[in-house]
Design an enzyme around this catalytic site. Structure first.
Site, PDB file in Angstrom:
ATOM      1  N   GLU A   1      43.482  33.430  42.217  1.00 54.00           N
ATOM      2  CA  GLU A   1      43.419  34.732  42.894  1.00 54.00           C
ATOM      3  C   GLU A   1      42.918  34.551  44.329  1.00 54.00           C
ATOM      4  OE1 GLU A   1      43.969  37.681  43.390  1.00 54.00           O
ATOM      5  OE2 GLU A   1      44.477  38.726  41.544  1.00 54.00           O
TER       6      GLU A   1
ATOM      7  N   ASN B   1      43.525  46.213  42.083  1.00 55.84           N
ATOM      8  CA  ASN B   1      44.409  45.225  42.703  1.00 55.84           C
ATOM      9  C   ASN B   1      45.138  45.851  43.889  1.00 55.84           C
ATOM     10  OD1 ASN B   1      44.498  42.494  41.631  1.00 55.84           O
ATOM     11  ND2 ASN B   1      45.027  43.420  39.665  1.00 55.84           N
TER      12      ASN B   1
ATOM     13  N   ASP C   1      49.988  43.438  40.620  1.00 55.43           N
ATOM     14  CA  ASP C   1      48.791  42.638  40.866  1.00 55.43           C
ATOM     15  C   ASP C   1      48.504  42.652  42.365  1.00 55.43           C
ATOM     16  OD1 ASP C   1      46.721  40.604  40.663  1.00 55.43           O
ATOM     17  OD2 ASP C   1      47.590  40.048  38.757  1.00 55.43           O
TER      18      ASP C   1
END
Length: 291
Positions: A18, A148, A198
């Site tokens: 991430e 997100n 995401d």
């Protein structure tokens, strides 16, 4: 849009990759493995990857200057000296709440850091989004399960964020001078296909690029919320894109094997690798954060 060239940028997999980004001051790309608390840094031109053990879950980074980084962790914003590796708590965020950790985050053009938090087990509604700038911290949105897609229009007048649990990306008018939201969010895109929205980033033309977890795709949306392109990724769980060029739309994309069963992982053996996607367009870099 021409088909991109996709290659492996780093082949040691992250369990939950991430928070990718690029620092034009040092010409390094970075990304995190959230659950193992590791920060990765790699020169874009090539070379060895530095792996930094942070000692806690961490998910995102804001550039301060060529020597300092502000890292979003499970206890708050930590200032890191790049040369010594020394970490110093700068701004606690939910440090007294062991249930939550940081998740998606990005710097607004005004130098404000938007930081998402969420439950470590994705507890319903346990997350929030915070705004930090010049020593001031405010909670701006709450009751979010998986925050997100935090990203911003080039002029800073529009901000985006999502709750992956609801599969909705919202947009909200924003003060370009402060990065604070104005008014209430409205629905930008409701994802109704396989997979979940995401991490996202906005290019120089105002298009939003979103990693679709579970659908092997990075989708591109116009400022009106219309999907205009989709890039097929070689893994099932891309998590977040970040531009590494302002002259093109080339980007790195993190991925993950988090929550995969052993059998499912065997069908996606490259899950967790970090990828370089090279293509034409107009990328953008995040501004340094205003401490």
């Amino acid at each position: 849009m021409n088909q991109p060239k996709i290659s492996v940028f780093y082949d040691i997999p992250c369990q939950l990759g991430e928070g990718p980004g690029y620092d034009p001051l040092t010409k390094n790309a970075w990304w995190f493995d959230i659950v193992t608390g590791r920060l990765f840094e790699k020169p874009l031109a090539g070379g060895d990857v530095a792996i930094h053990q942070l000692g806690q879950m961490a998910s995102a980074l804001a550039v301060v200057d060529a020597q300092h980084q502000l890292i979003s962790t499970e206890t708050g914003l930590v200032l890191r000296d790049r040369h010594t590796g020394v970490l110093k708590m700068h701004q606690p965020i939910e440090a007294d709440n062991p249930i939550t950790r940081s998740n998606d985050a990005r710097v607004h053009p005004a130098g404000a850091f938007w930081i998402g938090t969420m439950g470590k087990k994705a507890e319903q509604g346990a997350g929030s989004i915070y705004w930090y700038r010049k020593g001031e911290l405010r909670k701006i949105f709450n009751d979010i399960t998986i925050p997100n897609s935090i990203c911003f229009s080039p002029d800073g007048s529009i901000s985006y964020f999502a709750d992956t649990d609801k599969n909705i990306i919202w947009r909200v008018d924003t003060d370009p001078e402060t990065g604070l939201p104005i008014g209430e969010p409205t629905e930008f895109y409701r994802h109704q296909e396989k997979g979940g929205v995401d991490g996202s980033v906005v290019d120089g033309d105002g298009n939003l690029w979103n990693a679709c977890w579970g659908r092997s795709a990075v989708d591109v949306y116009s400022p009106s919320g219309k999907r205009i392109h989709s890039i097929t990724m070689p893994v099932k769980q891309p998590s977040c894109p970040a531009f590494v060029s302002e002259d093109t739309a080339s980007m790195i994309v993190t991925t993950a094997y988090h929550d995969m069963s052993e059998a499912y992982h065997k069908t996606d053996p490259d899950a967790g690798n970090t990828y370089l996607v090279e293509l034409a367009g107009k990328g953008r870099f995040d501004r340094p954060v205003q401490l």
